[in-house]
Design an enzyme around this catalytic site. Structure first.
Site, mmCIF file in Angstrom:
data_model
loop_
_atom_site.group_PDB
_atom_site.id
_atom_site.type_symbol
_atom_site.label_atom_id
_atom_site.label_comp_id
_atom_site.label_asym_id
_atom_site.label_seq_id
_atom_site.Cartn_x
_atom_site.Cartn_y
_atom_site.Cartn_z
ATOM 1 N N GLY A 161 0.826 -1.195 0.000
ATOM 2 C CA GLY A 161 0.000 0.000 0.000
ATOM 3 C C GLY A 161 0.867 1.253 0.000
ATOM 4 O O GLY A 161 2.061 1.211 0.291
ATOM 5 N N CYS A 162 0.239 2.381 -0.333
ATOM 6 C CA CYS A 162 0.986 3.640 -0.404
ATOM 7 C C CYS A 162 1.466 4.087 0.970
ATOM 8 O O CYS A 162 2.648 4.423 1.154
ATOM 9 C CB CYS A 162 0.143 4.723 -1.074
ATOM 10 S SG CYS A 162 -1.550 4.845 -0.455
ATOM 11 N N TYR A 163 0.581 4.088 1.966
ATOM 12 C CA TYR A 163 1.006 4.471 3.314
ATOM 13 C C TYR A 163 2.080 3.525 3.869
ATOM 14 O O TYR A 163 3.070 3.982 4.444
ATOM 15 C CB TYR A 163 -0.192 4.506 4.266
ATOM 16 C CG TYR A 163 -1.079 5.716 4.127
ATOM 17 C CD1 TYR A 163 -0.571 7.008 4.288
ATOM 18 C CD2 TYR A 163 -2.439 5.578 3.858
ATOM 19 C CE1 TYR A 163 -1.397 8.118 4.178
ATOM 20 C CE2 TYR A 163 -3.274 6.684 3.753
ATOM 21 C CZ TYR A 163 -2.741 7.960 3.905
ATOM 22 O OH TYR A 163 -3.563 9.060 3.795
#
Length: 358
Positions: A161-163
């Site tokens: 995921g991006c986070y």
């Protein structure tokens, strides 16, 4: 004009025939934009549900004129005409799709469906049982800088995921070197609105987002177990973080401001030196000099991650600032980076462009 006329020929012979499932979303569009300049790839299939039957230029006018195939439903694809799949479908719909693909197809999945190695933990956070448990056992977690060997050997890779990408890249080396305490880590993260996807939602309307700044998923965001899973592996023991995401009124970009407590005798300069040494040979991760804090505009539209370290005023405290483009290093760019590793290509091929500024 045909995409082959733009891309030209490659010295490696025939190109990799790529299909993008879910090409009508932001990450799908970014995959197309970046793959158009990849010398070893031919975009052979694009799927969408509601937009099926339309040319890509009608859905994304900036991608017109490249000879792209029209959008079709997944059921219309002929899998024997493809070598590689990027799956950019919504969370919860991906497991059964990937489990049903021919075994010879390699896949990078950009959803969250295969990121958690424990199916029981997946069920807790996503509200339903994992529907491809046997396949989950074979999946490699695709934080490329830390799992190249696993990615290279895998048929299916779970793109982080991006986070988690923005948070793990600075934290993993410091935990591995025992320079920060596993307890008490605070991740205060912010994302551009594109991180919420392209579906029409009231909360994402211009008048709802503009001139405002809000937290969401407070206390229970689905990226928490993914972050803690990888931190646990680095620390060798359970790690619980305090993680709060925020929506910022900008199109793209992501920043994680991370508060840590250093081990006895460790300084912020030591943290910076450890990160600089760990990423010295990494093409996409950089560490800023002392006193320089990175900004999202420094990595916009690139596959880069920039990390800055500052001493906090609190005893043994340090503040780490990490920035990425949520659509590129946080999604599509990292997915192509993983494809390059899986297919034995140069890791930076097609994704080595400099950041866009202003």
């Amino acid at each position: 004009m045909a995409s082959t006329s733009i891309l030209g020929s490659t010295s490696g012979g025939s190109k990799i025939r790529v299909g993008i499932l879910g090409a009508s979303g932001y990450t799908g569009a970014e995959l197309v934009r970046m793959l158009l300049r990849h010398p070893n790839v031919e975009i052979s299939a694009l799927t969408a549900e509601r937009q099926a039957g339309k040319p890509m230029a009608e859905v994304f006018p900036h991608l017109g004129g490249y000879g792209l195939p029209d959008l079709v439903k997944i059921e219309q694809l002929k899998w024997d005409g493809l070598d590689f799949i990027f799956c950019a479908l919504p969370h919860g719909t991906t497991q059964e799709v990937i489990a049903g693909l021919p075994s010879g197809l390699k896949v990078v999945d950009l959803s969250a469906d295969f990121r958690l190695s424990d199916p029981a933990e997946y069920a807790i956070w996503y509200g339903h049982e994992h529907r491809a448990v046997d396949l989950q056992k074979e999946v490699a977690y695709g934080l490329t800088e830390f799992n190249r060997q696993g990615v290279r050997k895998a048929r299916v890779v779970a793109n982080p995921g991006c986070y988690p990408t923005c948070s793990l890249l600075p934290l993993l080396p410091l935990l591995m070197e025992n320079q920060i305490e596993p307890g008490g880590i605070i991740i205060d993260a912010k994302s551009g609105v594109s991180g919420a996807g392209r579906d029409a939602k009231q909360a994402n309307l211009f008048t709802e987002v503009s001139e405002g700044f809000n937290a969401y998923g407070v206390g229970h965001h689905r990226h928490m177990p993914e972050i803690e899973q990888e931190l646990r592996l680095a620390a060798g023991r359970p790690v619980t973080v305090s993680f709060t995401p925020h929506l910022v009124p900008m199109n793209r970009g992501m920043m994680a401001t991370i508060y840590v407590r250093m081990a006895d005798g460790v300084t912020a300069d030591d943290l910076r030196a450890t990160l600089a040494a760990r990423y010295a040979d990494e093409p996409f991760v950089g560490v800023t000099p002392a006193g320089v804090v990175p900004a999202t505009r420094h990595v916009r539209a690139s596959n880069h991650n920039l990390i800055g370290v500052v001493a906090d005023r609190t005893p043994r405290g340090a503040i780490i600032v990490s920035v990425i483009d949520n659509l590129v290093k946080g999604a599509s760019g990292q997915a192509i980076q993983n494809m390059n590793v899986m297919m034995g290509l140069g890791e930076t091929t097609g994704i080595d462009q400099a950041p866009l500024f202003p």
